[in-house]
Design an enzyme around this catalytic site. Structure first.
Site, short mmCIF file in Angstrom:
data_model
loop_
_atom_site.label_atom_id
_atom_site.label_comp_id
_atom_site.label_asym_id
_atom_site.label_seq_id
_atom_site.Cartn_x
_atom_site.Cartn_y
_atom_site.Cartn_z
N LYS A 60 -60.60 10.51 57.21
CA LYS A 60 -60.88 11.44 56.10
C LYS A 60 -62.32 11.92 56.16
O LYS A 60 -62.60 13.11 56.06
CB LYS A 60 -60.62 10.73 54.76
CG LYS A 60 -61.17 11.46 53.56
CD LYS A 60 -60.88 10.75 52.26
CE LYS A 60 -61.94 9.80 51.80
NZ LYS A 60 -63.19 10.40 51.32
N ASN A 61 -63.25 10.98 56.33
CA ASN A 61 -64.66 11.33 56.23
C ASN A 61 -65.20 12.06 57.46
O ASN A 61 -66.34 12.52 57.45
CB ASN A 61 -65.52 10.08 55.95
CG ASN A 61 -65.33 9.60 54.52
OD1 ASN A 61 -64.66 10.25 53.72
ND2 ASN A 61 -65.90 8.44 54.21
N CYS A 106 -68.94 10.76 39.11
CA CYS A 106 -67.65 10.31 39.60
C CYS A 106 -67.55 8.83 39.27
O CYS A 106 -68.52 8.22 38.83
CB CYS A 106 -67.47 10.57 41.08
SG CYS A 106 -68.22 9.36 42.13
N ARG A 165 -74.15 9.60 41.76
CA ARG A 165 -74.11 10.28 43.05
C ARG A 165 -74.75 11.68 43.04
O ARG A 165 -74.06 12.70 43.19
CB ARG A 165 -72.68 10.35 43.57
CG ARG A 165 -72.07 8.98 43.74
CD ARG A 165 -70.66 9.03 44.24
NE ARG A 165 -70.59 9.18 45.68
CZ ARG A 165 -69.44 9.14 46.35
NH1 ARG A 165 -68.31 8.97 45.73
NH2 ARG A 165 -69.44 9.27 47.65
N ASP A 202 -67.27 1.25 51.67
CA ASP A 202 -65.87 1.66 51.55
C ASP A 202 -64.88 0.54 51.90
O ASP A 202 -63.67 0.73 51.77
CB ASP A 202 -65.60 2.88 52.44
CG ASP A 202 -66.17 4.17 51.86
OD1 ASP A 202 -66.61 4.14 50.69
OD2 ASP A 202 -66.17 5.18 52.57
N ARG A 233 -55.58 10.43 47.59
CA ARG A 233 -56.75 11.24 47.99
C ARG A 233 -57.19 10.88 49.40
O ARG A 233 -57.67 11.72 50.14
CB ARG A 233 -57.92 10.97 47.04
CG ARG A 233 -57.92 11.80 45.78
CD ARG A 233 -59.27 11.67 45.09
NE ARG A 233 -60.34 11.71 46.07
CZ ARG A 233 -61.43 10.94 46.08
NH1 ARG A 233 -61.62 10.07 45.13
NH2 ARG A 233 -62.32 11.05 47.03
C1 UD1 Z 1 -70.12 9.15 52.08
C2 UD1 Z 1 -68.64 8.91 52.22
C3 UD1 Z 1 -68.19 7.82 51.27
C4 UD1 Z 1 -69.03 6.56 51.47
C5 UD1 Z 1 -70.51 6.88 51.41
C6 UD1 Z 1 -71.39 5.70 51.78
C7 UD1 Z 1 -67.79 11.08 52.88
C8 UD1 Z 1 -67.01 12.30 52.51
N1 UD1 Z 1 -67.95 10.16 51.92
O1 UD1 Z 1 -70.36 9.62 50.75
O2 UD1 Z 1 -66.82 7.54 51.52
O3 UD1 Z 1 -68.74 5.64 50.43
O4 UD1 Z 1 -70.82 7.96 52.34
O5 UD1 Z 1 -71.05 5.23 53.04
O6 UD1 Z 1 -68.21 10.94 54.01
N2 UD1 Z 1 -77.76 9.82 47.19
C9 UD1 Z 1 -78.70 10.39 46.37
N3 UD1 Z 1 -78.98 11.74 46.52
C10 UD1 Z 1 -78.34 12.51 47.43
C11 UD1 Z 1 -77.38 11.92 48.28
C12 UD1 Z 1 -77.10 10.57 48.13
O7 UD1 Z 1 -79.30 9.74 45.52
O8 UD1 Z 1 -78.63 13.72 47.51
C13 UD1 Z 1 -77.45 8.38 47.06
C14 UD1 Z 1 -76.03 8.12 46.55
O9 UD1 Z 1 -75.96 8.19 45.15
C15 UD1 Z 1 -75.76 6.73 47.11
C16 UD1 Z 1 -76.50 6.75 48.45
O10 UD1 Z 1 -77.45 7.80 48.36
O11 UD1 Z 1 -76.32 5.76 46.28
C17 UD1 Z 1 -75.63 7.01 49.66
O12 UD1 Z 1 -74.78 8.10 49.42
P1 UD1 Z 1 -74.22 9.05 50.55
O13 UD1 Z 1 -74.35 8.41 51.89
O14 UD1 Z 1 -74.80 10.41 50.38
O15 UD1 Z 1 -72.68 9.11 50.16
P2 UD1 Z 1 -71.73 10.33 50.39
O16 UD1 Z 1 -72.22 11.08 51.58
O17 UD1 Z 1 -71.50 11.04 49.13
#
Ligand code: UD1
Length: 427
Positions: free
Chosen positions: A22-23, A118, A123, A315, A407
């Site tokens: 998925k990711n 969410c 996030r 995850d 999902r």
């Molecule tokens: C992706 C994965 C999700 C997985 C996560 C962590 C996809 C579609 N989803 O989510 O399944 O659980 O990585 O491995 O690939 N953060 C901020 N600001 C930002 C971006 C992130 O504060 O602009 C924080 C987030 O709140 C979180 C951490 O950084 O605490 C890591 O998040 P991130 O790696 O960005 O997760 P996703 O990419 O959303």
């Protein structure tokens, strides 16, 4: 709303075909926005988030078509494209933010809804905004939307050195896609190393992008003027594979996970081996998992903390916790990535688990048996942990609100039934 009815106590035996990730599929679908030529993906998993992303792209004017048995999809983002991602679609799937980088890079403008909160935490997307601003984009937030454009007179983003405050997976993917069409060199420091990133990078390279260092903390991209079409197979889903590993570890049995990549699951497999589960890397034939039952007599509970790849994936936290609930001993699970990712705990407790939470730490006291009950899925991976618990619980477990499961898992109950689980979906 659909529910799953699970009658626990069956061992699992046979073979499961692991789907595309998925990711990886979500950013790779968005990468089709980077070129006016058709892009063909294979091994695209059949799940709700992919359908949502497809709808988002259709809505922009991308022509999409599925074909073949093995998850083929062709995407053609020929002009005109409307570079917009509306709230109605983004709110159901945060990964829609992945459209931002490619749209800005190719069209010089994008309007993408903020994802909002969410279930597993706030996030934010501040890092995405900061990185694209470093590449010259002007981004304002108005009426819940990120409105991004290039300064007047510019037609392309410009290369930049981007250091994010934390490792972000979709952030790295957004910058990587944006940088392929930027003017000059972009260096991503503190880049995410999750296997989905090198998979995306390899697809972009097939499209003509110049990328080095993907899979490490530092990625260098030399921007090019245009990208072309390509064909790419989505990498196997390590989280789906990890979920099945935990399911078999919990129920006992002997299952081969075809297409699974053991080299993408090192942290999870190490913990399973330590716990007493037999996991064998079959190379290109997948991964084999063998476990005895009842788990309590053979498995040792394992403590772990979630971290970025190659550490233990957030995850997989909920699914491994379900296993700890029925393993011998006390374990400590520390969630360091998301602030609110213990919502499965209260549901596992309804099934008879002994768990206490203190901030980021859950302490689990293994019990000999769980007992079936009605539980509610709260997010994607939490749902998977409830299914695993249901597979071992005595009697019947009803998992409600399984749209969360749909999902992110490709036909999970059919795959489980195929290896002997007593599980059915009630409409
Ligand atoms: C992706 C994965 C999700 C997985 C996560 C962590 C996809 C579609 N989803 O989510 O399944 O659980 O990585 O491995 O690939 N953060 C901020 N600001 C930002 C971006 C992130 O504060 O602009 C924080 C987030 O709140 C979180 C951490 O950084 O605490 C890591 O998040 P991130 O790696 O960005 O997760 P996703 O990419 O959303």
């Amino acid at each position: 709303m659909d529910k799953l009815i699970i009658r626990g106590g069956r061992q699992l035996h046979g073979e499961v075909l692991i789907s595309g990730a998925k990711n990886a599929a979500l950013p790779e679908l968005c990468a089709a926005l980077l070129t006016a030529e058709p892009v063909t993906l294979t091994n695209v998993p059949r799940l709700q988030d992919v359908a949502t992303m497809r709808r988002l792209l259709d809505n922009m004017g991308v022509k999409t078509q599925t074909h073949g048995e093995r998850g083929g999809m062709t995407l053609h983002a020929a002009n005109p494209i409307t570079p917009e991602a509306p709230y109605e679609l983004v709110k159901t799937m945060r990964a829609s933010v992945l459209a931002l980088g490619p749209l800005l890079a190719r069209f010089g403008e994008a309007t993408v809804s903020l994802p909002g909160g969410c279930a597993i935490g706030s996030r934010p997307v501040d890092q995405h905004i900061k990185g694209l601003q470093a590449m010259g984009a002007e981004i304002t937030v108005e009426h819940g939307y990120m409105i991004a454009k290039l300064p007047s007179g510019r037609t392309r983003l410009k290369g930049a050195r981007i250091t994010t405050d934390m490792v972000t997976v979709t952030g790295t993917e957004n910058f990587l896609m944006a940088a392929t069409l930027a003017e000059g060199e972009t260096i991503l420091e503190n880049a995410a190393q999750e296997p989905e990133i090198p998979d995306l990078a390899e697809m972009l390279i097939k499209m003509g992008a110049k990328i080095e260092g993907h899979g490490t903390r530092r990625i260098r991209i030399q921007g090019v003027e245009a990208l072309h079409g390509c064909e790419h197979a989505v990498v196997a889903d390590r989280i789906e594979a990890g979920t099945f590993l935990c399911a078999v570890a919990a129920t006992g049995g002997d299952v081969v996970l075809r297409h699974a990549r053991a080299d993408h699951l090192d942290a999870v497999i190490d913990k399973l081996l330590e716990a007493g589960v037999n996991v064998t890397d079959l190379g290109k034939d997948g991964v084999r998992v063998q476990a005895a039952s009842p788990a309590y007599d053979y498995l040792q509970a394992m403590s772990f903390r979630t971290t970025e790849y190659p550490g233990f994936p957030t995850d997989m936290q909920a699914q491994f916790m379900a296993l700890n609930c029925i393993a011998q001993g006390t374990s400590k699970v520390t969630e360091t990535i998301f602030e609110n990712r213990f919502m499965h705990v209260n549901e596992l407790v309804r099934l008879g688990a002994h768990i206490q939470i203190d901030g980021k730490v859950a302490v689990i006291e293994g019990v000999r048996a769980l007992s079936g009950a009605t539980v509610m899925a709260t997010d994607l991976r939490a749902s998977a942990s409830l299914v695993i618990a249901g597979l071992v619980a005595e009697g019947e477990t009803v998992v409600d609100r399984i749209y969360h499961l749909d999902r992110g898992y490709d036909q999970m109950e059919a795959k489980l039934r195929g290896i002997g689980a007593d599980i059915e979906r009630i409409k």
